[in-house]
Design an enzyme around this catalytic site. Structure first.
Site: not given
Ligand code: LMR
Length: 398
Positions: A130, A211, A246
């Site tokens: 992420w 996480d 979520k």
């Molecule tokens: C995502 O990965 O889409 C979510 O965790 C929202 C975000 O804040 O990026």
């Protein structure tokens, strides 16, 4: 005076949401941001949350500042969810937990703590991860590196490469891990693979930072916490950031937690104190509304049970969408393998589409996914899935 300030290019995920909202295409589909929409394409308010909200609203209570660490019931809720109700480490006072402003807030406080107390440590994130993981740790002046994770060519995990890489790291380097529902690939480790990873972490005295933003969306509440509980069983020090965005569908309330598992109660007390100090200097104390919802739902047995059922219903709907998408795509492009769609867990599917194909989906069909090819499967429903599958088949054929 401000001419020298750089323009901000925008966030690849949040920016997509804005672009989607501004799109006039009546058939548009939002598969970008990690948000669960129900079968009617609506962001749900969970029934357990409605009950909690009704209790909060009657009587309407004063809003004092919360403690720096947040509500005790919120913190307890995080602990029991992550480590299991009645876990020995909780009874022994080995876990320092604070309520945080979402999972991002937990990561930020954790990153600041690492920067201050482990200044030599680098943080290694999966390749890919992420995007905000990198931004948050670098923003706290922690050097970030990447460890091998996803094998695009085979839609699998580069497990041996990953382990070999971990073996090269220095004592107290931090490894950021996704205990379940890996974001963005959806590709998770097996329990046996987790055991191997944790053994390497132990042998090299690395620091695991887990996480967990999708607990309940993979296997189930306990199964998704396997890596966390195994690390505890092995006596590892451990950071855990968790999010209720979520699984309580409370995105805008920004509710999460940061837990640090320590070898002794004295160390846990010291860590807890420093986490409080960090919160005080960043945002003083968390907001109260979402914290009260978490407190009520997590600590009322009946509501908790109802909540778990509601999360599993979301999980099962996503799984059904995966099966449907796979079967439609297989029928349309029989020479291509779509097994990866059902091997991945949680909200995301890493589709392997090129950035050009992702762009065509957006411009021609109003279908939004992240340019790295991540699709949020939770945005699919029986009304849009054929449209999406047809569009994907179209761009994949070119
Ligand atoms: C995502 O990965 O889409 C979510 O965790 C929202 C975000 O804040 O990026």
């Amino acid at each position: 005076m401000f001419e020298r300030i750089d323009y901000y290019a925008g966030d690849p995920i949040l920016g997509l949401m804005e672009k989607y909202s501004a799109d006039n295409n009546p058939n548009k589909v939002n598969l970008g941001i990690g948000i669960y929409y129900d079968e009617s394409g609506v962001l749900p308010v969970l029934d357990c949350v409605k009950t909690a909200e009704a209790r909060i609203a009657d009587p309407i209570a004063p809003r004092p500042y919360l403690p720096m660490a947040g509500l005790p019931g919120h913190r307890k809720g995080c602990q029991e969810l992550l480590f299991g109700k009645g876990a020995q480490i909780l009874q022994d006072g080995l876990v320092a937990t604070i309520a945080t402003i979402g999972g991002s807030g937990a990561l930020k406080v954790g990153a600041e703590f690492i920067h201050e107390w482990f200044p030599q440590s680098k943080c290694y994130v999966s390749d890919p991860t992420w995007g905000n993981h990198i931004a948050i740790f670098e923003g706290s002046d922690v050097e970030v590196g990447k460890y091998p994770y996803y094998d695009k060519a085979n839609s699998s995990i580069k497990f041996d490469e990953m382990i070999a890489f971990f073996e090269t790291l220095n004592k107290h380097d931090v490894i950021l891990l996704h205990p379940c529902c890996h974001n963005p690939t959806g590709m998770d480790l097996t329990q046996a693979q987790w055991d191997t990873v944790l053994n390497v972490i132990k042998a090299h005295e690395l620091i695991p930072f887990m996480d967990i933003a999708y607990q309940g969306f993979g296997e189930d509440m306990d199964g998704d916490a396997y890596a966390i509980r195994k690390a505890v069983e092995m006596g590892l020090p451990l950071f855990v950031s968790n999010s209720f965005s979520k699984n309580l569908s409370l995105y805008g309330e920004r509710v999460g937690g940061l837990s640090v598992v320590c070898p002794t109660a004295d160390e846990a007390e010291r860590v807890f104190g420093q986490l409080n100090a960090m919160v005080r200097r960043i945002y003083s104390s968390p907001p109260s509304h979402g914290g009260h919802v978490v407190d009520i739902v997590m600590n009322d047995d009946a509501l908790h049970e109802q909540w778990v059922g509601e999360v599993y219903a979301m999980r099962d709907r996503i799984k059904a969408m995966r099966l449907k998408l796979k079967s439609v795509l297989e029928a349309k492009i029989p020479n291509r393998n779509f097994d990866y769609i059902t091997r991945q867990n949680g909200m995301f599917s890493f589709t392997g589409l090129t950035p050009e194909q992702v762009e065509r989906l957006q411009s021609k069909y109003g279908i939004y996914m992240v340019s790295n090819s991540r699709m949020c499967v939770a945005g699919l429903n029986t009304s849009n899935i054929d449209y999406v599958a047809n569009a994907m088949a179209d761009v994949l054929k070119d």
